[in-house]
Each structure stands twice: as C-alpha cells, then as structure tokens.
Write an enzyme that holds these catalytic residues in place. Structure first.
Site, mmCIF file in Angstrom:
data_model
loop_
_atom_site.group_PDB
_atom_site.id
_atom_site.type_symbol
_atom_site.label_atom_id
_atom_site.label_comp_id
_atom_site.label_asym_id
_atom_site.label_seq_id
_atom_site.Cartn_x
_atom_site.Cartn_y
_atom_site.Cartn_z
ATOM 1 N N GLY A 13 -31.271 19.135 25.253
ATOM 2 C CA GLY A 13 -31.434 17.814 24.624
ATOM 3 C C GLY A 13 -32.653 17.104 25.192
ATOM 4 O O GLY A 13 -32.846 17.084 26.403
ATOM 5 N N THR A 142 -32.342 15.451 32.315
ATOM 6 C CA THR A 142 -31.150 15.314 31.482
ATOM 7 C C THR A 142 -30.684 13.865 31.477
ATOM 8 O O THR A 142 -30.552 13.247 32.532
ATOM 9 C CB THR A 142 -29.966 16.217 31.903
ATOM 10 O OG1 THR A 142 -28.802 15.805 31.174
ATOM 11 C CG2 THR A 142 -29.640 16.169 33.380
ATOM 12 N N VAL A 143 -30.457 13.361 30.283
ATOM 13 C CA VAL A 143 -29.935 11.993 30.176
ATOM 14 C C VAL A 143 -28.552 11.895 30.818
ATOM 15 O O VAL A 143 -28.140 10.825 31.240
ATOM 16 C CB VAL A 143 -29.867 11.497 28.713
ATOM 17 C CG1 VAL A 143 -31.247 11.397 28.118
ATOM 18 C CG2 VAL A 143 -28.947 12.350 27.855
ATOM 19 N N ASP A 144 -27.859 13.029 30.898
ATOM 20 C CA ASP A 144 -26.495 13.007 31.440
ATOM 21 C C ASP A 144 -26.474 12.741 32.951
ATOM 22 O O ASP A 144 -25.425 12.411 33.497
ATOM 23 C CB ASP A 144 -25.778 14.326 31.137
ATOM 24 C CG ASP A 144 -25.460 14.479 29.655
ATOM 25 O OD1 ASP A 144 -25.754 13.556 28.878
ATOM 26 O OD2 ASP A 144 -24.927 15.535 29.271
ATOM 27 N N ARG A 192 -21.692 14.232 28.299
ATOM 28 C CA ARG A 192 -20.622 15.150 27.902
ATOM 29 C C ARG A 192 -19.443 15.194 28.888
ATOM 30 O O ARG A 192 -18.304 15.077 28.497
ATOM 31 C CB ARG A 192 -21.238 16.542 27.807
ATOM 32 C CG ARG A 192 -20.663 17.405 26.761
ATOM 33 C CD ARG A 192 -21.182 18.800 26.933
ATOM 34 N NE ARG A 192 -22.616 18.899 26.756
ATOM 35 C CZ ARG A 192 -23.206 19.122 25.587
ATOM 36 N NH1 ARG A 192 -22.478 19.230 24.500
ATOM 37 N NH2 ARG A 192 -24.509 19.235 25.514
ATOM 38 N N GLU A 247 -18.729 9.609 25.104
ATOM 39 C CA GLU A 247 -18.356 10.661 24.146
ATOM 40 C C GLU A 247 -17.464 11.713 24.807
ATOM 41 O O GLU A 247 -16.755 12.449 24.140
ATOM 42 C CB GLU A 247 -19.614 11.341 23.591
ATOM 43 C CG GLU A 247 -20.411 12.076 24.661
ATOM 44 C CD GLU A 247 -21.632 12.835 24.152
ATOM 45 O OE1 GLU A 247 -21.951 12.723 22.966
ATOM 46 O OE2 GLU A 247 -22.252 13.539 24.975
ATOM 47 N N TYR A 297 -28.683 9.585 19.072
ATOM 48 C CA TYR A 297 -30.076 9.883 19.438
ATOM 49 C C TYR A 297 -30.893 8.631 19.727
ATOM 50 O O TYR A 297 -31.916 8.709 20.402
ATOM 51 C CB TYR A 297 -30.758 10.689 18.328
ATOM 52 C CG TYR A 297 -30.465 12.185 18.370
ATOM 53 C CD1 TYR A 297 -29.512 12.701 19.236
ATOM 54 C CD2 TYR A 297 -31.148 13.076 17.553
ATOM 55 C CE1 TYR A 297 -29.238 14.060 19.286
ATOM 56 C CE2 TYR A 297 -30.882 14.440 17.592
ATOM 57 C CZ TYR A 297 -29.925 14.926 18.460
ATOM 58 O OH TYR A 297 -29.679 16.277 18.512
ATOM 59 N N LEU A 298 -30.448 7.475 19.171
ATOM 60 C CA LEU A 298 -31.225 6.254 19.426
ATOM 61 C C LEU A 298 -31.375 6.019 20.921
ATOM 62 O O LEU A 298 -32.431 5.592 21.396
ATOM 63 C CB LEU A 298 -30.532 5.039 18.786
ATOM 64 C CG LEU A 298 -30.351 5.079 17.269
ATOM 65 C CD1 LEU A 298 -29.589 3.853 16.800
ATOM 66 C CD2 LEU A 298 -31.711 5.157 16.578
ATOM 67 N N ARG A 300 -31.367 8.186 23.529
ATOM 68 C CA ARG A 300 -32.212 9.057 24.338
ATOM 69 C C ARG A 300 -33.646 9.149 23.795
ATOM 70 O O ARG A 300 -34.519 9.751 24.420
ATOM 71 C CB ARG A 300 -31.582 10.436 24.510
ATOM 72 C CG ARG A 300 -31.554 11.313 23.288
ATOM 73 C CD ARG A 300 -30.914 12.666 23.599
ATOM 74 N NE ARG A 300 -31.317 13.633 22.615
ATOM 75 C CZ ARG A 300 -30.679 14.744 22.338
ATOM 76 N NH1 ARG A 300 -29.583 15.056 22.991
ATOM 77 N NH2 ARG A 300 -31.130 15.584 21.427
HETATM 78 O O1 F6P Z 1 -28.597 16.981 26.809
HETATM 79 C C1 F6P Z 1 -27.450 16.241 26.975
HETATM 80 C C2 F6P Z 1 -27.035 15.577 25.695
HETATM 81 O O2 F6P Z 1 -27.886 14.520 25.388
HETATM 82 C C3 F6P Z 1 -25.573 15.149 25.758
HETATM 83 O O3 F6P Z 1 -25.361 13.915 26.344
HETATM 84 C C4 F6P Z 1 -25.160 15.235 24.314
HETATM 85 O O4 F6P Z 1 -23.779 15.489 24.199
HETATM 86 C C5 F6P Z 1 -25.915 16.402 23.847
HETATM 87 O O5 F6P Z 1 -27.106 16.455 24.607
HETATM 88 C C6 F6P Z 1 -26.288 16.390 22.384
HETATM 89 O O6 F6P Z 1 -26.952 17.590 22.121
HETATM 90 P P1 F6P Z 1 -27.584 18.026 20.755
HETATM 91 O O7 F6P Z 1 -28.799 17.197 20.533
HETATM 92 O O8 F6P Z 1 -27.928 19.472 20.920
HETATM 93 O O9 F6P Z 1 -26.508 17.791 19.734
#
Ligand code: F6P
Length: 420
Positions: A13, A142-144, A192, A247, A297-298, A300
């Site tokens: 991501g 990673t945003v996570d 996640r 989420e 997505y907004l 990140r």
């Molecule tokens: O990379 C981490 C993340 O942003 C998670 O927080 C999110 O669940 C996931 O990616 C979404 O991934 P994708 O863009 O592949 O659906």
C-alpha cells in the site's frame, strides 16, 4: 570501486510520502555517481524486476526527481505480490537474480512494509547462496506503523495528521448540528492489525477542546454492550459523540466487523465497512441520528496536509539506504531512533532484516486508556511529534502541482519471458 547499478521498488500500500523516500534514494545516488551507477525502478514494484520491466530514473530531470518529495502515492507503481519461500518459488528468486545480473544491479532497495522486509531478506539470502554480490536494503514504509525496531514508519505521521484533523473538524460539525439533528459521527480508519492510526484520532481532543471521542482499536475485542453504554453516556453528557473505528476491529467471535470477503496475494482480508456497521448498531440500540465516513485512500493519499516530520523522515531513510549500501551493508533496514519526545529529536539507525521481517508492532496496552476507548498521555507524547509541521506542496490553478514522471523503459537485455 566498481560502479554498479541500483534497483529500487515500491511495495504494498502506498503512502503520502513514499515518493519522498524515492527522492532520497535517487538524489543521494546522483551525488555518488562515482560509486553508484543508474537507479532503475521496478514498474509496479517487484513485478517490474521479474518481467524485466525497468524504469530508467536517469531520464528524469533533477527538478522532476526533487518534485517527488511533495508527490503522493507510488510514482513507479507498487504491487501486492508475494514471493513465497525458496522451495515454493525458487524460479522467481532465480529470475530476479538473472535480471539483476543482466543489468549489473549491485544494490537492491525495497521500499515497503513487513512483507517486503521478508522478501528483501530472502532476496539477499538467495543472492548469497548463488554467489551473486548484492546489497539488499529495505526502506521502511507503512501507514499502519507496525514495523518493529524503528520508532515509527514513514507514511504513518501523515495519515495520523489527516485523521486527527478530520476527526477534530467533523466533531465541530456534529457538535453544531447535535441539538436538532446528527448526534453521532463515525470515521473508519486503516490499520489492519494495529491501532496506531485509530489512536491518532485521539489527538483531535486536547485541553482546549473537550471533544467526546470513542476509539475502537483492533487490539481491544469489540464488546457491543460496553460500547453502546459508553456512547450513550457521552451523548447524554455532551449532546454528541465522535467515534473512530479501526478497520481491523474484531468482535468476540474473532471476525472483523468489516470483512469484505476478499483476500489479497498475502492472504490479508480486504477490509472496509466497519463504520456503517457501528453506526447502524448505535442507531438500532439508541436511536441517534448519525453520519459515517470511511477515510480509505483519502487518508493515505493526503499529501496536501502531510506531516513535515514524516516527509523529512521518509527522505532521510531513502538517503540512509543509499549510504548504508555504499558502506557495503547487506540485509538491513535504516530506522528512526527517537532520542527525546520534547523537544522531539530523532536520528537514523539501522536494524538487521532478520529482526524486522514478519514481526508486527501493535499498540502497547499502556497507550490505550483503561476503559479501552481512548489514548493515554504516553500515547499522546508518542504521537504528537509525528504529526508536527506543515509541508504544503506547491499549488497551481488551485490544485496541488504533483509531478508525473516520464518513466522511460530500460531496454531489455534478456530474451526469456517470465510469467507472473
Ligand atoms: O499498507 C497498509 C494498508 O494501507 C492497510 O492499512 C490497508 O488495510 C491496506 O493497506 C489496503 O490495501 P490495498 O490498497 O491493497 O487494498
């Protein structure tokens, strides 16, 4: 010293600042032309290496490379593509080395999260096994915010800022409407398995703004009764309540509240939809009118309100990756080391990939309030500096002026094709 080329790929991501790391890699490599040759980027990440679809970043003007620093998402394309264990996907690893050999790649920079750290480690091990000299460096992203050892991960600070800002602004909105209309606002955030992003919602309130907030963390099993009682108490006291739901929240049955029923290449469940579930629960049990939003997505991609700290760290890690490679380090990841909270001070360190791969850093219990619905002062002290500072992109015609690269292909050298 022989001059060898570098391969850079973005993985997983994307974030608002992953291109700032790319900028750090390319600009630093350009400063060391006497030691590092061309930087080739994988089109769509590691898939570009497997299919020999390489981008020649040397074709980009210095200004375009500099502009990557303020451009969100993955400028070369990213991917979720799993390279499995050696035995299962030996052919893939061998193909990577074949492509690296053909293009004289001596440095492998892999910009991603936990899964990518594992891939980077495996590539370095295979190269060694095959007697192919390669420095493999993982650049954290990673945003996570769930990578171990590093104090925080690039991408997180900007998402945290977006969520803190949005939660504060929407709370002001619902407070205005609550006397006669909406009393509940629910915002769903990414993360996640770890609640770092949800925790950032807690920054919306401070000593000047007593916003009634309830945060639902993946680390705390969702207890419907306790949750509804807490919401009702806030509404009765303040007239309204804002709810930040991750989420990744799971119920007592161990299932995600927001399971979309799809899995990605890594076997991760596609998430999204906890906010409407939570809002409907409140409406059905308590009757309060609600609005909900899935930041998706907004959050990140929001480079327009990125954290300056985050941008600086993302760049510094890209730069450090090249410097580590030029020192001959292999199978390592540059890290952020926090020296102090206030004043916030940090420096770059590094960790062995064997200690990073496949380890997830969750929110420590002492960062979550005793009732499980908020953040503690220790958590606030950790989060606060990460959202500090503004780094606005240039604007043109009222919109951010993001760069679009040429992304010219490197001529192929191999005749063989590789199916992915
Ligand atoms: O990379 C981490 C993340 O942003 C998670 O927080 C999110 O669940 C996931 O990616 C979404 O991934 P994708 O863009 O592949 O659906």
């Amino acid at each position: 010293m022989t001059i060898r080329n570098a391969f850079y790929a973005q993985s997983g991501g994307v974030t608002a600042v992953i291109n700032a790391s790319a900028c750090g890699v390319i600009e630093t490599a350009r400063q060391h032309r006497d030691r590092m040759g061309s930087v080739y980027a994988g089109r769509n990440g590691i898939i570009g290496a497997l299919t020999e679809d390489l981008i020649d970043t040397g074709q980009e003007f210095d200004q375009a490379v500099a502009d990557l620093r303020h451009t969100p998402a993955g400028a070369f394309g990213s991917c979720r593509y799993k390279l499995k264990g050696f035995e299962e996907s030996k052919a893939q690893y061998e193909r990577l080395i074949e492509v690296f050999k053909a293009h004289d790649i001596g440095y492998f920079f892999y910009n991603g999260g936990g899964d990518s750290a594992d891939t980077c480690l495996k590539v370095s091990q295979l190269a060694e096994k095959m007697g192919y000299p390669l420095c493999a460096i993982h650049i954290p992203k990673t945003v996570d915010n769930d990578l171990p050892i590093t104090d925080n991960c690039p991408g997180f600070g900007s998402v945290a800022k977006y969520i803190a800002v949005s939660t504060r602004e929407a709370s002001f909105d619902v407070a205005s409407m609550s006397a006669t209309s909406t009393k509940i606002f629910v915002i769903e955030v990414m993360g996640r398995h770890a609640g770092w992003i949800a925790a950032a919602g807690g920054l919306a309130a401070d000593e000047k703004r007593d916003i009634p907030l309830i945060i639902l963390f993946p680390e705390i099993t969702f207890d419907q009764e306790r949750f509804l009682a807490a919401v009702d108490e806030k509404v009765k006291r303040y007239g309204y309540c804002s709810i930040v739901v991750s989420e990744g929240v799971k119920g007592t049955d161990g299932k995600f509240l927001a399971d979309a029923g799809i899995k990605d290449a890594f076997g991760h469940t596609q998430l999204g939809g906890a906010a409407p579930v939570v809002a409907a629960l409140v409406k059905n049990a308590l009757g309060y009118r609600y609005h909900w939003a899935v930041a998706d997505y907004l959050q990140r991609a929001a480079r327009h309100i990125a954290s300056k700290t985050d941008v600086e760290q993302a760049y510094a890690l890209g730069k450090a990756a090249v410097e580590l490679a030029l020192e001959g380090r292999n199978a390592v990841m540059p890290t952020i080391v926090r020296a102090s909270d206030s004043p916030y001070q940090w420096r770059i360190g590094h960790a062995n990939l064997s200690e990073v791969a496949n380890v997830e850093k969750k929110m420590p219990r002492e960062f979550i309030s005793s009732d499980g619905f908020g953040i503690t002062d220790a958590c606030r002290a950790y989060l606060q500096p990460l959202i500090e500072g503004e780094d606005y992109p240039p604007y043109k015609d009222g919109l951010p002026d993001y760069v679009v690269l040429k992304n010219a292909s490197v001529p192929r050298k191999l005749t063989s094709q590789f199916a992915i």
